[in-house]
Design a protein around this motif. Sequence first.
Motif, PDB file in Angstrom:
ATOM      1  N   HIS A 113     125.929  73.082 -43.854  1.00 44.87           N
ATOM      2  CA  HIS A 113     126.487  73.078 -44.867  1.00 44.87           C
ATOM      3  C   HIS A 113     126.596  71.504 -45.522  1.00 44.87           C
ATOM      4  CE1 HIS A 113     129.034  73.695 -48.571  1.00 44.87           C
ATOM      5  NE2 HIS A 113     130.065  72.798 -47.758  1.00 44.87           N
ATOM      6  N   ALA A 114     127.482  70.614 -45.011  1.00 50.10           N
ATOM      7  CA  ALA A 114     127.472  69.461 -45.473  1.00 50.10           C
ATOM      8  C   ALA A 114     125.995  68.869 -45.769  1.00 50.10           C
ATOM      9  CB  ALA A 114     128.319  68.792 -44.127  1.00 50.10           C
ATOM     10  N   MET A 115     125.045  68.830 -44.764  1.00 46.47           N
ATOM     11  CA  MET A 115     124.094  68.183 -45.005  1.00 46.47           C
ATOM     12  C   MET A 115     123.195  68.743 -46.192  1.00 46.47           C
ATOM     13  SD  MET A 115     124.549  65.818 -43.324  1.00 46.47           S
ATOM     14  CE  MET A 115     122.701  64.961 -43.452  1.00 46.47           C
ATOM     15  N   SER A 116     123.526  70.164 -46.745  1.00 45.59           N
ATOM     16  CA  SER A 116     122.777  70.579 -47.864  1.00 45.59           C
ATOM     17  C   SER A 116     123.361  70.195 -49.188  1.00 45.59           C
ATOM     18  CB  SER A 116     123.120  72.127 -47.859  1.00 45.59           C
ATOM     19  OG  SER A 116     124.479  72.566 -48.270  1.00 45.59           O
ATOM     20  N   LEU A 117     124.597  69.238 -49.009  1.00 44.79           N
ATOM     21  CA  LEU A 117     125.447  68.974 -50.503  1.00 44.79           C
ATOM     22  C   LEU A 117     124.368  67.506 -50.886  1.00 44.79           C
ATOM     23  CD1 LEU A 117     129.157  69.024 -49.178  1.00 44.79           C
ATOM     24  CD2 LEU A 117     128.049  70.453 -50.860  1.00 44.79           C
ATOM     25  N   PRO A 118     124.316  67.662 -52.155  1.00 49.92           N
ATOM     26  CA  PRO A 118     123.784  66.368 -52.778  1.00 49.92           C
ATOM     27  C   PRO A 118     124.678  65.011 -52.343  1.00 49.92           C
ATOM     28  CG  PRO A 118     124.807  67.714 -54.518  1.00 49.92           C
ATOM     29  CD  PRO A 118     124.906  68.465 -53.195  1.00 49.92           C
ATOM     30  N   ALA A 119     123.779  64.009 -52.863  1.00 50.11           N
ATOM     31  CA  ALA A 119     124.424  62.733 -52.289  1.00 50.11           C
ATOM     32  C   ALA A 119     125.620  62.526 -53.258  1.00 50.11           C
ATOM     33  CB  ALA A 119     123.480  61.454 -52.474  1.00 50.11           C
ATOM     34  N   GLY A 120     125.659  63.015 -54.351  1.00 50.34           N
ATOM     35  CA  GLY A 120     126.697  62.798 -55.332  1.00 50.34           C
ATOM     36  C   GLY A 120     128.194  63.373 -54.950  1.00 50.34           C
ATOM     37  N   CYS A 121     127.941  64.283 -53.906  1.00 55.43           N
ATOM     38  CA  CYS A 121     129.391  64.705 -53.198  1.00 55.43           C
ATOM     39  C   CYS A 121     130.030  63.867 -52.360  1.00 55.43           C
ATOM     40  CB  CYS A 121     128.998  66.457 -52.747  1.00 55.43           C
ATOM     41  SG  CYS A 121     128.732  67.645 -53.732  1.00 55.43           S
ATOM     42  N   LYS A 122     129.215  62.946 -52.011  1.00 57.32           N
ATOM     43  CA  LYS A 122     129.458  61.956 -50.864  1.00 57.32           C
ATOM     44  C   LYS A 122     129.675  60.465 -51.479  1.00 57.32           C
ATOM     45  CE  LYS A 122     127.048  64.841 -47.891  1.00 57.32           C
ATOM     46  NZ  LYS A 122     126.166  65.134 -46.423  1.00 57.32           N
ATOM     47  N   GLU A 123     129.732  60.326 -52.570  1.00 56.41           N
ATOM     48  CA  GLU A 123     129.768  58.924 -53.199  1.00 56.41           C
ATOM     49  C   GLU A 123     131.401  58.718 -53.426  1.00 56.41           C
ATOM     50  OE1 GLU A 123     128.091  59.337 -57.166  1.00 56.41           O
ATOM     51  OE2 GLU A 123     125.847  59.258 -56.142  1.00 56.41           O
ATOM     52  N   LEU A 124     131.774  57.364 -53.522  1.00 56.87           N
ATOM     53  CA  LEU A 124     132.960  56.908 -53.769  1.00 56.87           C
ATOM     54  C   LEU A 124     133.523  57.441 -55.017  1.00 56.87           C
ATOM     55  CD1 LEU A 124     132.692  53.134 -52.355  1.00 56.87           C
ATOM     56  CD2 LEU A 124     133.570  55.223 -51.263  1.00 56.87           C
ATOM     57  N   VAL A 158     146.132  69.701 -31.143  1.00 60.24           N
ATOM     58  CA  VAL A 158     145.272  68.903 -31.942  1.00 60.24           C
ATOM     59  C   VAL A 158     145.663  67.412 -31.920  1.00 60.24           C
ATOM     60  CG1 VAL A 158     144.831  68.448 -34.552  1.00 60.24           C
ATOM     61  CG2 VAL A 158     145.028  70.724 -33.860  1.00 60.24           C
ATOM     62  N   PHE A 159     144.627  66.635 -31.621  1.00 58.22           N
ATOM     63  CA  PHE A 159     145.045  65.398 -31.834  1.00 58.22           C
ATOM     64  C   PHE A 159     145.330  64.912 -33.449  1.00 58.22           C
ATOM     65  CE2 PHE A 159     142.145  63.478 -27.841  1.00 58.22           C
ATOM     66  CZ  PHE A 159     143.307  64.127 -27.111  1.00 58.22           C
ATOM     67  N   LEU A 160     146.099  64.334 -33.829  1.00 60.50           N
ATOM     68  CA  LEU A 160     146.402  64.113 -34.975  1.00 60.50           C
ATOM     69  C   LEU A 160     146.975  62.540 -35.069  1.00 60.50           C
ATOM     70  CD1 LEU A 160     147.347  65.021 -37.704  1.00 60.50           C
ATOM     71  CD2 LEU A 160     149.609  65.610 -36.953  1.00 60.50           C
ATOM     72  N   SER A 161     145.776  61.956 -35.832  1.00 61.13           N
ATOM     73  CA  SER A 161     146.270  60.186 -36.180  1.00 61.13           C
ATOM     74  C   SER A 161     146.856  60.219 -37.385  1.00 61.13           C
ATOM     75  CB  SER A 161     144.962  59.694 -36.012  1.00 61.13           C
ATOM     76  OG  SER A 161     143.921  60.193 -37.267  1.00 61.13           O
ATOM     77  N   GLY A 162     146.925  61.104 -38.296  1.00 62.16           N
ATOM     78  CA  GLY A 162     147.244  60.959 -39.624  1.00 62.16           C
ATOM     79  C   GLY A 162     146.380  60.720 -40.591  1.00 62.16           C
ATOM     80  N   GLY A 163     145.018  60.457 -40.082  1.00 61.72           N
ATOM     81  CA  GLY A 163     144.027  60.217 -41.067  1.00 61.72           C
ATOM     82  C   GLY A 163     143.399  61.600 -41.545  1.00 61.72           C
ATOM     83  N   LEU A 164     142.410  61.473 -42.532  1.00 61.51           N
ATOM     84  CA  LEU A 164     142.471  62.821 -43.359  1.00 61.51           C
ATOM     85  C   LEU A 164     141.625  63.838 -42.411  1.00 61.51           C
ATOM     86  CD1 LEU A 164     141.625  64.157 -45.955  1.00 61.51           C
ATOM     87  CD2 LEU A 164     139.453  63.078 -45.967  1.00 61.51           C
ATOM     88  N   VAL A 220     132.971  74.699 -56.904  1.00 66.35           N
ATOM     89  CA  VAL A 220     132.242  75.942 -55.848  1.00 66.35           C
ATOM     90  C   VAL A 220     131.923  75.195 -54.673  1.00 66.35           C
ATOM     91  CG1 VAL A 220     130.191  77.505 -56.013  1.00 66.35           C
ATOM     92  CG2 VAL A 220     131.173  77.057 -58.124  1.00 66.35           C
ATOM     93  N   ALA A 221     131.486  74.240 -54.809  1.00 70.36           N
ATOM     94  CA  ALA A 221     131.051  73.346 -53.386  1.00 70.36           C
ATOM     95  C   ALA A 221     132.162  73.153 -52.543  1.00 70.36           C
ATOM     96  CB  ALA A 221     130.169  71.999 -53.800  1.00 70.36           C
ATOM     97  N   GLU A 222     133.234  72.642 -53.416  1.00 72.00           N
ATOM     98  CA  GLU A 222     134.515  72.354 -52.550  1.00 72.00           C
ATOM     99  C   GLU A 222     135.059  73.549 -51.905  1.00 72.00           C
ATOM    100  OE1 GLU A 222     136.712  70.840 -55.613  1.00 72.00           O
ATOM    101  OE2 GLU A 222     135.521  68.883 -55.792  1.00 72.00           O
ATOM    102  N   LEU A 264     135.639  66.329 -49.729  1.00 70.48           N
ATOM    103  CA  LEU A 264     136.332  66.772 -48.684  1.00 70.48           C
ATOM    104  C   LEU A 264     137.869  66.658 -49.030  1.00 70.48           C
ATOM    105  CD1 LEU A 264     136.350  68.026 -45.765  1.00 70.48           C
ATOM    106  CD2 LEU A 264     136.567  65.843 -44.927  1.00 70.48           C
ATOM    107  N   ARG A 265     138.308  65.506 -49.815  1.00 64.70           N
ATOM    108  CA  ARG A 265     139.816  65.506 -50.147  1.00 64.70           C
ATOM    109  C   ARG A 265     140.165  66.671 -51.003  1.00 64.70           C
ATOM    110  NH1 ARG A 265     141.665  60.335 -48.164  1.00 64.70           N
ATOM    111  NH2 ARG A 265     139.755  58.899 -47.548  1.00 64.70           N
ATOM    112  N   ARG A 266     139.227  66.790 -51.793  1.00 66.62           N
ATOM    113  CA  ARG A 266     139.377  67.615 -53.064  1.00 66.62           C
ATOM    114  C   ARG A 266     139.518  69.167 -52.602  1.00 66.62           C
ATOM    115  NH1 ARG A 266     136.391  63.915 -56.129  1.00 66.62           N
ATOM    116  NH2 ARG A 266     134.458  65.345 -55.697  1.00 66.62           N
TER     117      ARG A 266
END
Length: 499
Positions: free
Chosen positions: A398-409, A230-236, A205-207, A418-420
């Motif tokens: 939106h991003a800052m409303s997400l819990p820290a668990g969404c931003k862990e390794l 678009v500047f495209l570095s090939g990074g995510l 849901v968050a994704e 973000l990848r998912r």
Amino acid sequence: MCGIAAVHDPSGRLDPTPVGMLDALTHRGPDERDHRRVGACAWLGHTRLSIVDLDGGGQPLGGPDGWTLVCNGEIYNHAELRAELGEHEFGTRSDSEAALVLLRRRGPAALGGLRGMWALCAAAPDGGFLAARDPLGIKPLYWAEVGGARYFASELRALPVAVQAAAEAFPPGCCWTPERGLVRFAEAVPVRTESPDWSQLPGEVAEKATREVLIDSVRGHLMSDVEVGVFLSGGLDSSIVAAIAAAERAEDGGRLRTFAVGTEGSPDLIAARAAARHLGTEHHEMVFDAEQALAAVDEVVASVESFDASLIRSAIPNWFLARLASEHVKVVLTGEGADELFAGYGHYHGSSAGDLDAELRRALGDLHGLNLQRCDRVTMAHGLEARVPFLDAEVIAHAMSLPAGCKELDDGFEKAHLRRAFAGWLPEELLWRRKLQFGTGSGAQETLAPKLESLATAAELDAADAPVRTREELAYYRAFRRALPRVRPEAVLTRFATA
């Protein structure tokens, strides 16, 4: 996108009119320039890069009551503001006019209703004056006060030499008027009043919410009467922006243009080619070498108006990238801000939830003197507008409303949430490519640092009367002093402001 300059002098000593300030801003607005004296106390100047309302959007913009405005940036919600404020209030299709009408109708407190990136100055014949900057400081603004007069400009080099020693960055999210002084109207991180408790919902849901808010932002940032690349570095981050923009262009029957630079065989060039092939973009690239990079240092430092080593090191490939893109388009989207929103750097991890949130908020607040400064200056040096869809107010909230668990390794990968969220939009090898900072991925750090280190000795570094940390940074500092001999280091380095 433009360059702006202004003077407010309550004594009325505006003779001669300071038109010379615009000469230093021609690169920011090569299409048009104009200026206007407003009443006895104010002068406003503008150089224009025509993006929206090509024929009728020249500035300064005037209202029926005499209020006049110059604005650098883009107001992405100008159509909504027109509908809300009344089309009869507008005389052009310019997005900047929404800021003028909003100020005239509702005053400075309403500036928080502008969704976009901007810095502006406005004046009235009766002596009224206002200067303001967007909440993140995406667009630059400097000011200086000398002898009771205040000077404002998009870049330090545009301020009169006699006042440059007093110059400093105008604080983001603030406005200044002669009556009330400096007043904050918005914070860097907006608060989303209605946000779900993501910890109680499935991760999908968050994704989905992250994906939707980014798609909406990129769609809004494609607003233009000219082509957007678009500047495209090939990074995510840049690959996600390119994937969304390519899909939007395909719906309109067009083909997105993407741009990449690097040294021969550098990781970013290889990844960008793969991303461009997958997305079907019209891809352009440039390969640079150590000699070209070294030859560009003085010009890059002068453009960025800083000597911070990490900033300049990444600005050099960005400078070549902007030059390449400017040969094909007038506007580009970039991936700036994603690391600060989704904890993309390794040093963020290992913190508690509260510490991580505080660190990300601090990083967002510092961006105006770091990545955003580099992004603006290297692009505008070539008359190119850069837009940052990750730093849209709705995306930040939106991003800052997400819990820290969404931003862990996740299995050692940063930004796994973000990848998912964009699974299926990119090949797995790109979606889960490990992060490289642009200076590293482009090959600039490996190519340039040894040569720059050789320009200064360890003894010279020890003896240097300058706030530098390495021999490389001393080389940048010397270039900075050649370009801006009177500007104080404290005016350009974020590390002083946050120490």
